[in-house]
Scaffold this motif. Structure first.
Motif, short mmCIF file in Angstrom:
data_model
loop_
_atom_site.label_atom_id
_atom_site.label_comp_id
_atom_site.label_asym_id
_atom_site.label_seq_id
_atom_site.Cartn_x
_atom_site.Cartn_y
_atom_site.Cartn_z
N GLU A 135 -46.23 23.65 -6.11
CA GLU A 135 -47.01 22.83 -5.08
C GLU A 135 -47.59 22.00 -5.68
O GLU A 135 -47.63 20.63 -5.29
CB GLU A 135 -47.64 23.57 -4.19
CG GLU A 135 -48.48 23.03 -3.10
CD GLU A 135 -49.06 23.72 -2.14
OE1 GLU A 135 -50.04 23.07 -1.31
OE2 GLU A 135 -48.97 24.86 -2.21
N ASP A 136 -48.51 22.23 -6.96
CA ASP A 136 -49.20 21.15 -7.41
C ASP A 136 -48.18 20.09 -8.25
O ASP A 136 -48.77 19.00 -8.29
CB ASP A 136 -50.08 21.80 -8.37
CG ASP A 136 -51.11 22.70 -7.73
OD1 ASP A 136 -51.54 22.45 -6.74
OD2 ASP A 136 -51.67 23.57 -8.49
N GLU A 137 -47.10 20.72 -8.75
CA GLU A 137 -46.30 19.67 -9.50
C GLU A 137 -45.79 18.65 -8.66
O GLU A 137 -45.62 17.42 -9.08
CB GLU A 137 -45.15 20.44 -10.16
CG GLU A 137 -45.55 21.13 -11.70
CD GLU A 137 -44.40 22.00 -12.19
OE1 GLU A 137 -44.55 22.47 -13.15
OE2 GLU A 137 -43.63 22.19 -11.57
N GLU A 138 -45.01 19.09 -7.36
CA GLU A 138 -44.69 18.14 -6.45
C GLU A 138 -45.85 17.39 -5.87
O GLU A 138 -45.38 15.90 -5.81
CB GLU A 138 -44.00 19.15 -5.16
CG GLU A 138 -43.00 19.99 -5.56
CD GLU A 138 -42.36 20.86 -4.56
OE1 GLU A 138 -43.00 20.49 -3.42
OE2 GLU A 138 -41.58 21.54 -4.64
N ARG A 139 -46.92 17.56 -5.82
CA ARG A 139 -48.14 16.51 -5.39
C ARG A 139 -48.26 15.61 -6.51
O ARG A 139 -48.25 14.57 -6.13
CB ARG A 139 -49.30 17.48 -5.06
CG ARG A 139 -50.37 16.67 -4.23
CD ARG A 139 -51.60 17.40 -4.12
NE ARG A 139 -51.36 18.70 -4.16
CZ ARG A 139 -51.45 19.37 -2.76
NH1 ARG A 139 -51.50 18.54 -2.07
NH2 ARG A 139 -51.39 20.82 -2.65
N ARG A 140 -48.25 15.94 -7.79
CA ARG A 140 -48.54 15.11 -8.68
C ARG A 140 -47.30 14.13 -8.94
O ARG A 140 -47.58 13.06 -9.08
CB ARG A 140 -48.68 15.71 -10.02
CG ARG A 140 -50.07 16.74 -9.97
CD ARG A 140 -50.61 17.14 -11.70
NE ARG A 140 -49.33 17.89 -12.34
CZ ARG A 140 -49.30 19.17 -12.13
NH1 ARG A 140 -50.32 19.73 -11.37
NH2 ARG A 140 -48.48 20.06 -12.71
N TRP A 141 -46.13 14.63 -8.88
CA TRP A 141 -45.03 13.75 -8.59
C TRP A 141 -44.94 12.59 -7.69
O TRP A 141 -44.62 11.47 -8.05
CB TRP A 141 -43.75 14.40 -8.55
CG TRP A 141 -42.42 13.91 -8.88
CD1 TRP A 141 -41.83 13.82 -10.01
CD2 TRP A 141 -41.78 13.08 -7.97
NE1 TRP A 141 -40.61 12.88 -10.03
CE2 TRP A 141 -40.52 12.58 -8.67
CE3 TRP A 141 -41.65 12.73 -6.60
CZ2 TRP A 141 -39.44 11.64 -8.31
CZ3 TRP A 141 -40.71 11.91 -6.08
CH2 TRP A 141 -39.71 11.54 -6.95
N MET A 142 -45.23 13.34 -6.53
CA MET A 142 -45.31 12.08 -5.40
C MET A 142 -46.46 10.91 -5.67
O MET A 142 -46.30 9.87 -5.32
CB MET A 142 -45.40 12.86 -4.06
CG MET A 142 -44.25 13.32 -3.73
SD MET A 142 -44.06 13.96 -2.09
CE MET A 142 -45.35 15.39 -2.15
#
Length: 226
Positions: free
Chosen positions: A35-42
């Motif tokens: 979840e944190d990785e996806e947030r950072r990517w966006m």
């Protein structure tokens, strides 16, 4: 029981324990780190401060509902719940928050003021497009990752996933009543064996590489050789 069969049973028990450990690690990977990785990517792919502020507090379910509204454009809460398998209570609660945050806007039907239809605002549309790009990006990476396995390995993985989806790990049925005594005895023995295997694994993990090699050799000599 032959030493060869004993060796096979021990290896199977060790592999099952390791697989269960990896399942737990995999769940944690997807639920927290993922979840944190996806947030950072966006976040790294937008310059809109309003989108960044929303992503900082957005949950996975919030993003899924934004995605659901973006795909349907004008949709009510009941349809979102049925089509995407999200509980109606969660849809109602989250859409209220999205309305307050300016991510979605609601419209009432002329002949039914109680029913609200949702559509994305301009900010919500940016979030939706980012989330959609993320899905395409992840799908490409997943396909690249799985391509390292050959056809037979992929067939096994697919079958394993299908079996997992339809399998109950509890296997409790009140209509069947208690199991026969020999089944209970076997289950008890399996639990005891699994506990001993887990204890052995815990001990082995505390050893440095040199001592681990010695322990492996001792196990082979003491228990696995004919």
């Amino acid at each position: 029981m032959s030493s060869k069969r004993t060796n096979s049973n021990v290896e199977q028990a060790l592999l099952i324990t390791e697989m269960m450990n990896q399942i737990g690690a995999l769940q944690n990977r997807f639920q927290t780190e993922g979840e944190d990785e996806e947030r950072r990517w966006m976040t790294a792919r937008t310059s809109d401060d309003r989108v960044v502020d929303f992503l900082k507090e957005a949950t996975v379910l919030m993003l899924h509902i934004v995605h659901a509204i973006g795909e349907s454009e004008l949709v009510n809460g009941i349809t979102i719940s049925k089509r995407f398998g999200i509980p109606r209570g969660s849809v109602s609660k989250i859409t209220r928050r999205l309305l307050e945050q300016g991510i979605v806007q609601g419209e009432s039907l002329p002949d039914n003021k109680k029913e609200v239809l949702f559509r994305l605002t301009s900010v919500g549309r940016k979030v939706f497009n980012l989330h959609k790009e993320l899905h395409v990006h992840i799908e490409g990476n997943v396909r690249e990752f799985l391509s390292r396995y050959d056809i037979e390995q992929m067939r096994f993985l697919v079958q394993c996933m299908k079996d997992t989806v339809v399998t109950s790990w509890v296997r409790f049925d009140e209509a069947e009543g208690l199991q026969e005594e020999n089944s209970a005895t076997e289950a008890s023995r399996n639990l005891r064996d699994a506990g001993e295997v887990s204890e052995i694994l815990a001990m082995l993990r505390r050893l440095d590489p040199n001592k681990l090699r010695k322990a492996k050799e001792l196990i082979r000599i003491a228990f696995l050789e004919d």
